[in-house]
Structure formats: structure tokens, C-alpha cells
Enzyme design. Structure first.
Site, short mmCIF file in Angstrom:
data_model
loop_
_atom_site.label_atom_id
_atom_site.label_comp_id
_atom_site.label_asym_id
_atom_site.label_seq_id
_atom_site.Cartn_x
_atom_site.Cartn_y
_atom_site.Cartn_z
N ARG A 173 0.82 -1.22 0.00
CA ARG A 173 0.00 0.00 0.00
C ARG A 173 0.85 1.27 0.00
O ARG A 173 0.32 2.38 -0.03
CB ARG A 173 -0.91 0.02 1.24
CG ARG A 173 -1.84 -1.17 1.35
CD ARG A 173 -2.45 -1.26 2.74
NE ARG A 173 -3.44 -0.22 2.97
CZ ARG A 173 -4.76 -0.41 2.98
NH1 ARG A 173 -5.25 -1.62 2.76
NH2 ARG A 173 -5.58 0.58 3.20
N TYR A 176 0.54 4.39 -2.34
CA TYR A 176 -0.52 5.36 -2.03
C TYR A 176 -0.22 6.10 -0.73
O TYR A 176 -0.20 7.33 -0.69
CB TYR A 176 -1.86 4.63 -1.93
CG TYR A 176 -3.05 5.54 -1.73
CD1 TYR A 176 -3.46 6.40 -2.73
CD2 TYR A 176 -3.77 5.52 -0.53
CE1 TYR A 176 -4.56 7.23 -2.57
CE2 TYR A 176 -4.86 6.35 -0.35
CZ TYR A 176 -5.25 7.21 -1.37
OH TYR A 176 -6.33 8.04 -1.19
N GLU A 178 2.63 6.39 1.21
CA GLU A 178 3.82 7.22 1.20
C GLU A 178 3.75 8.28 0.09
O GLU A 178 4.31 9.37 0.22
CB GLU A 178 5.08 6.36 1.04
CG GLU A 178 5.34 5.40 2.20
CD GLU A 178 5.85 6.11 3.45
OE1 GLU A 178 5.37 7.22 3.75
OE2 GLU A 178 6.73 5.55 4.12
N LYS A 180 1.12 9.95 -0.79
CA LYS A 180 0.37 11.08 -0.24
C LYS A 180 1.19 11.84 0.81
O LYS A 180 1.07 13.06 0.94
CB LYS A 180 -0.95 10.60 0.38
CG LYS A 180 -2.00 10.16 -0.65
CD LYS A 180 -2.54 11.34 -1.43
CE LYS A 180 -3.76 10.94 -2.26
NZ LYS A 180 -4.27 12.07 -3.07
N GLY A 238 -12.59 -8.94 11.31
CA GLY A 238 -13.95 -8.37 11.33
C GLY A 238 -14.14 -7.32 12.40
O GLY A 238 -15.14 -6.61 12.42
N THR A 239 -13.15 -7.23 13.31
CA THR A 239 -13.24 -6.22 14.38
C THR A 239 -12.52 -4.92 14.01
O THR A 239 -12.59 -3.95 14.75
CB THR A 239 -12.61 -6.77 15.68
OG1 THR A 239 -11.28 -7.23 15.38
CG2 THR A 239 -13.43 -7.92 16.24
N ASP A 302 -3.48 -3.91 6.36
CA ASP A 302 -4.80 -3.33 6.55
C ASP A 302 -4.87 -2.71 7.95
O ASP A 302 -4.65 -3.40 8.95
CB ASP A 302 -5.88 -4.42 6.41
CG ASP A 302 -7.28 -3.85 6.44
OD1 ASP A 302 -7.53 -2.86 5.73
OD2 ASP A 302 -8.14 -4.40 7.16
#
Length: 349
Positions: A173, A176, A178, A180, A238-239, A302
Site C-alpha cells: 500500500r 498510495y 507514502e 500522499k 472483522g473487528t 490493513d
């Protein structure tokens, strides 16, 4: 407490802002505001166009390479005397006379920015340099839509603008995240060195009509799956949490920041926080109670939690979101149903 000192706020510039064209002071010149929007054919950009075009003193120029944007989002403005659409990639220089630049151009969904990570970082770095060069030449004020991704997988919760982030510089990721972060650095360096008027918005998850249906973002995924009678796929565990801001609230925040006096960075987002399982349950309840919720493996890097502290936006801009998630999902469902029905009718014809 956040690591480091305040990195936003108003800065004393070394040089005054560049003067705009002398035509601006001519008696015969119409007092229209000429506004450039990069990435204006995209989801947020096209809604920003709609809002800016409501003011009859605005002339709006959109540049987009249509990698993730679509002319369909702007078809109701094509041919309007105050609107212009240019096919252009911001990694190449652009020469136009404008007063304001909203720099939105960049794929924002992981599916799209991971597809061509080198192009993504070029868009963030070279594209931002080109837009800053344009702002310098014509004396325009420029707003960058940065992202909550600059905070990475945050160790501070909720995230304030003073937080420097926890970002993997070599992950999938990073193009995107770094990219920005470098774009923000460029904005402040041009501001300090050349006196450019800058504004930086760190935008959090945004949703609403015109989102790409299959862009891989969680809310568009869930709504499309529910309409298609498919299982809602929740990435493990999911948390993990996200906050969702409806697009009309986001556009209002961006416009307030552009016309205000604060350089930013300022968080623009909805502080309402939901786990992915809670979000899936809400979509299931509102759209299709028959579908099942299933889990799948998560993607690398994530973030576990994401929630903006919007104290600065409230204080500096008088802004806070108005649309509740449940109401926004209803509006998004209506748009998705129309477009999915159109896709089905085209494929059957």
C-alpha cells in the site's frame, strides 16, 4: 500523546503569494472564479463539480485521464458554457489560467492503486509537483486531498492532525500511503519556499452515489453483494474499524477548507466508528436480510482502526458531518440498483 510538534496550522511564508494575471484587475473582465479540478470525473470530484457549478460566478475546468473516473459522472455538464472537460494525465505539465486548484487526481481504491503502483506514486509525486508548478505560475490557491492513510496502522486513536503516523514504507500500500505523505511535504515546501497558498485535507472513508461498484472498497462491496444476493464477505478478523463520511458532507468540508484561512492539514471525515461486522449487519438489515455474512483472509497492512478527530475542522471550518450512515446507505443503494439494472439490461440486449 502524538509524537512530534504541531505540523499544521497557519505558517508565516517567506514570500508573498504570486500575483494572478493582470487581467484580473481589468475593468472589462468578468469577476468569475476559474476553478480547476484534477480527477474531477471521479466519485468525489464529480460531486464537487456539481456543487461548484451551482454558483453562477464559477467556471469549472476538469482534467482527468479516466483511469478510475468516468465521463458519465459529468455528462449533465458537458456543453455547459461555464464547464470544460480535458482528457489529461497530471504526470504531464498543464498550462491553464485558474484561480483555484482542487487536486484530487489519484486512484483511491487498493484494487486500482495496487494495479500499477509505480503510476500511483508518480501521480502523487510528479502530479502534485506539476499542479504546484501551475499554482506558482498563475498565482492560484491549491487544495490537496490527502488521506487518512498517511496515519498508516495508527498507534493513536482517534487520529489527530499532529500524529505522524505508523506507515510501512515498503508495503503493497506504500505507493498510495507514502505517495500522499510526499505530496503533503511538497505542498508545504512550495508554501514555505515560494509563498504558494495551500490547503491540505486528510480525507477519511467517503461513500455515496457514483462510487465504482467493483472497486473493492468495503461499503461498495457490501451493497453490491447484497443487491446481487451474494454473501457479504468480511475480511478477518472483522473487528477492524472504519468511519464513513457521506459525499455531500465531504464536498462541503473541502469547499470550506479551500475558502478558509487555515493551511491544514485538517481531517475531514465522520467520527462515527463501525467494525466491519457491524457494517455488514447494517447493510444486510437495510438491503437484503436473506444474504449470509462470511469471512475471508485479510489483505496486507490493513489498518486495525481508523477514526478521525475532527476538533480542528469544527473549530477552524465550522464543519461537521450531517448525514447518518443508515440514511447514506439508502441513497447509495438507490444509485447502485439503477446502475446494476442498466448493466444487466445492456448485457442481455
Amino acid at each position: 500523546m502524538a509524537n512530534g510538534a504541531q505540523n499544521g496550522g497557519n505558517h508565516v511564508t517567506k514570500k508573498p503569494p504570486p500575483e494572478p494575471s493582470p487581467l484580473r484587475r481589468a475593468k472589462f473582465f468578468k469577476a468569475n472564479m476559474r476553478i480547476l479540478i484534477t480527477g474531477g470525473a471521479g466519485f468525489i470530484g464529480s460531486h464537487l463539480v456539481d456543487k461548484l457549478m451551482e454558483n453562477e460566478k464559477n467556471e469549472v475546468i476538469v482534467v482527468d485521464n479516466y483511469f478510475t473516473g468516468s465521463k458519465d459522472n459529468l455528462r449533465h455538464w458537458i456543453g455547459h458554457p461555464r464547464f470544460e472537460l480535458i482528457r489529461h494525465d497530471v504526470t504531464e505539465p498543464l498550462f491553464v489560467e485558474v484561480d483555484r486548484i482542487y487536486h484530487l487526481a489519484c486512484p483511491a481504491s487498493p484494487i486500482f492503486y495496487k494495479y500499477n503502483p509505480v503510476k500511483t506514486i508518480k501521480t502523487n509525486v510528479i502530479g502534485t509537483m506539476n499542479m504546484l508548478g501551475l499554482a506558482k505560475r498563475v498565482g492560484a490557491r491549491i487544495l490537496l486531498t490527502s488521506t487518512s492513510e498517511v496515519y498508516g496502522d495508527p498507534l493513536e486513536h482517534p487520529q489527530m492532525e499532529t500524529y505522524w503516523g505508523n506507515v510501512n514504507p515498503i508495503g503493497v500500500r506504500s505507493c498510495y500511503d507514502e505517495g500522499k505523505r510526499v505530496a503533503e511535504t511538497l505542498m508545504f515546501d512550495y508554501h514555505r519556499q515560494h509563498g504558494i497558498e495551500i490547503r491540505i485535507a486528510r480525507i477519511f472513508n467517503t461513500y455515496g452515489p457514483r462510487m465504482n461498484i467493483d472497486d473493492g472498497r468495503v461499503l461498495s462491496n457490501f451493497i453490491a453483494q447484497a443487491i446481487r444476493d451474494e454473501d457479504l464477505t468480511v475480511q478477518l478478523p472483522g473487528t477492524q474499524t472504519r468511519s464513513f463520511c457521506y459525499v455531500s458532507d465531504m464536498v462541503d468540508g473541502l469547499m470550506r477548507l479551500m475558502e478558509g484561512d487555515n493551511t491544514g492539514p485538517i481531517n475531514i471525515g465522520n467520527p462515527g466508528e463501525f467494525t466491519m461486522l457491524e457494517l455488514a449487519e447494517t447493510v444486510k438489515e437495510l438491503i437484503n436480510p436473506r444474504v449470509k455474512i462470511v469471512t475471508m483472509e485479510n489483505t496486507p497492512d490493513d489498518p486495525r482502526q481508523r477514526k478521525p478527530d475532527i476538533g480542528k475542522a469544527k473549530e477552524e471550518l465550522g464543519w461537521e458531518p450531517k448525514i447518518k450512515l443508515r440514511d447514506g446507505i439508502r441513497l447509495m443503494e438507490e444509485d447502485f440498483r439503477k446502475r446494476l439494472h442498466f448493466q444487466e439490461s445492456v448485457s442481455l440486449s
